[in-house]
Scaffold this active site. Structure first.
Site, PDB file in Angstrom:
ATOM      1  CB  SER A  19      -3.198 100.395  25.572  1.00 43.83           C
ATOM      2  OG  SER A  19      -2.836  99.723  24.374  1.00 43.83           O
ATOM      3  CG  HIS A  44      -5.852  97.531  27.430  1.00 44.92           C
ATOM      4  ND1 HIS A  44      -7.148  97.172  27.762  1.00 44.92           N
ATOM      5  CD2 HIS A  44      -5.822  97.633  26.082  1.00 44.92           C
ATOM      6  CE1 HIS A  44      -7.873  97.079  26.648  1.00 44.92           C
ATOM      7  NE2 HIS A  44      -7.089  97.349  25.617  1.00 44.92           N
ATOM      8  CG  ASP A  46      -4.862  96.845  22.691  1.00 44.38           C
ATOM      9  OD1 ASP A  46      -6.064  96.636  22.947  1.00 44.38           O
ATOM     10  OD2 ASP A  46      -4.265  97.888  23.007  1.00 44.38           O
ATOM     11  CG  MET A  48      -4.928  94.022  17.330  1.00 47.57           C
ATOM     12  SD  MET A  48      -4.470  95.578  16.553  1.00 47.57           S
ATOM     13  CE  MET A  48      -4.844  96.713  17.893  1.00 47.57           C
ATOM     14  CG  HIS A  77      -9.107  94.659  23.731  1.00 50.57           C
ATOM     15  ND1 HIS A  77      -9.076  95.975  23.311  1.00 50.57           N
ATOM     16  CD2 HIS A  77     -10.203  94.109  23.137  1.00 50.57           C
ATOM     17  CE1 HIS A  77     -10.097  96.191  22.496  1.00 50.57           C
ATOM     18  NE2 HIS A  77     -10.785  95.078  22.372  1.00 50.57           N
ATOM     19  CG  MET A  79      -9.454  93.885  19.340  1.00 48.93           C
ATOM     20  SD  MET A  79      -8.495  95.410  19.237  1.00 48.93           S
ATOM     21  CE  MET A  79      -7.229  95.069  20.444  1.00 48.93           C
ATOM     22  CG  MET A 148     -14.087  98.928  21.258  1.00 52.24           C
ATOM     23  SD  MET A 148     -12.470  98.899  22.072  1.00 52.24           S
ATOM     24  CE  MET A 148     -11.444  99.859  20.942  1.00 52.24           C
ATOM     25  CG  ASP A 186      -9.319 100.428  24.224  1.00 52.35           C
ATOM     26  OD1 ASP A 186      -8.424 101.255  23.989  1.00 52.35           O
ATOM     27  OD2 ASP A 186      -9.212  99.205  23.994  1.00 52.35           O
TER      28      ASP A 186
END
Ligand code: DX5
Ligand code: ZN
Length: 237
Positions: A19, A44, A46, A48, A77, A79, A148, A186
């Site tokens: 990540s 990966h 992330d 957000m 991913h 979020m 998660m 994760d």
């Protein structure tokens, strides 16, 4: 059975997904290239929005830049509160797959279908407080489940051991309903916790700080994590 028997599996079948949340962004291209050379299976990313989780991270321009420096699949991913709004933008930037949360999505089935219509792989994510049972009606529609193992929003948190039972349960659901579906974890994955999640049935491990935050560098960190996975698999009764 692809090397798996009753939740136990062959270490070679375990994929590592570094990540980049924990990477040094001033050297992102080099760090991802190091991870690729050291045997990473996917990268990966992330995303957000400061609303779905209490933190901000990155958007599609990062994916666009990474697309030019790595051949590895880029898994995104999300979020964020309204994932549907950003699927096309990330697809154009070069995302290969999307991980979307069950939480807060009243039309999850529609989101999954939208990702598929864009020709991308799709996975569903469940937070630590969300029971595995919510997967029952959507497992057949996804290629991946992400359990998660911390509450999402930040890197470098402690692994929640209470999630191991859920990982075992999700592995059983997958074997019964959707064999071949990836089971990813994760949060808080490092040399001590990797063997535990693999023994519970996970076959894709996301790791941020254990790979990009290791003082010995990305290559040494990847080696250590891979060795821990293999060792754990060998010593599992
Ligand atoms: C957390 C993110 C993770 C994070 C993991 O919300 O989804 O992917 O980068 O970081 P570590 O491996 O440091 O726990
Ligand atoms: Zn993540």
């Amino acid at each position: 059975m692809d090397g798996r028997e009753g939740g136990k599996m062959d270490g070679d079948g375990v994929k590592l997904a570094p990540s980049i949340l924990a990477a040094d962004f001033a050297r992102l291209g080099d760090q991802v290239a190091d991870a690729e050379k050291a045997g990473a299976d996917r990268i990966h990313v992330d995303v957000m929005d400061g609303h779905f989780v209490p933190n901000l991270s990155m958007g599609a321009p990062i994916v666009q830049s990474l697309r030019r420096v790595t051949r590895l699949p880029l898994e995104t991913h999300l979020m964020i509160s309204n994932p549907d709004l950003f699927l096309e933008e990330f697809t154009e930037a070069g995302s290969d797959s999307f991980l979307v949360h069950w939480e807060g999505n009243n039309n999850l089935h529609r989101t999954l279908q939208r990702v598929k219509a864009l020709g991308k792989r799709v996975g569903v994510v469940i937070n630590p407080a969300t029971p595995a049972a919510v997967l029952e009606e959507i497992l057949q529609d996804v290629e991946q489940v992400l359990v998660m193992t911390v509450d999402p929003g930040f890197g470098h948190q402690h692994f929640l051991h209470t999630t191991l039972r859920k990982i075992r349960w999700v592995r059983r659901m997958i074997e019964q309903t959707k064999p071949g579906c990836d089971l990813e974890v994760d949060g808080g994955i490092e040399a001590a916790t990797a063997p535990l999640v693999v023994a519970a049935g996970a076959n894709v491990l996301v790791a941020g700080s254990a790979i990009f935050g290791d003082g010995d560098g990305v290559t040494a960190a990847m080696k250590r994590l891979r060795a821990a996975v293999n060792q754990g698999v060998k010593s599992t009764p």
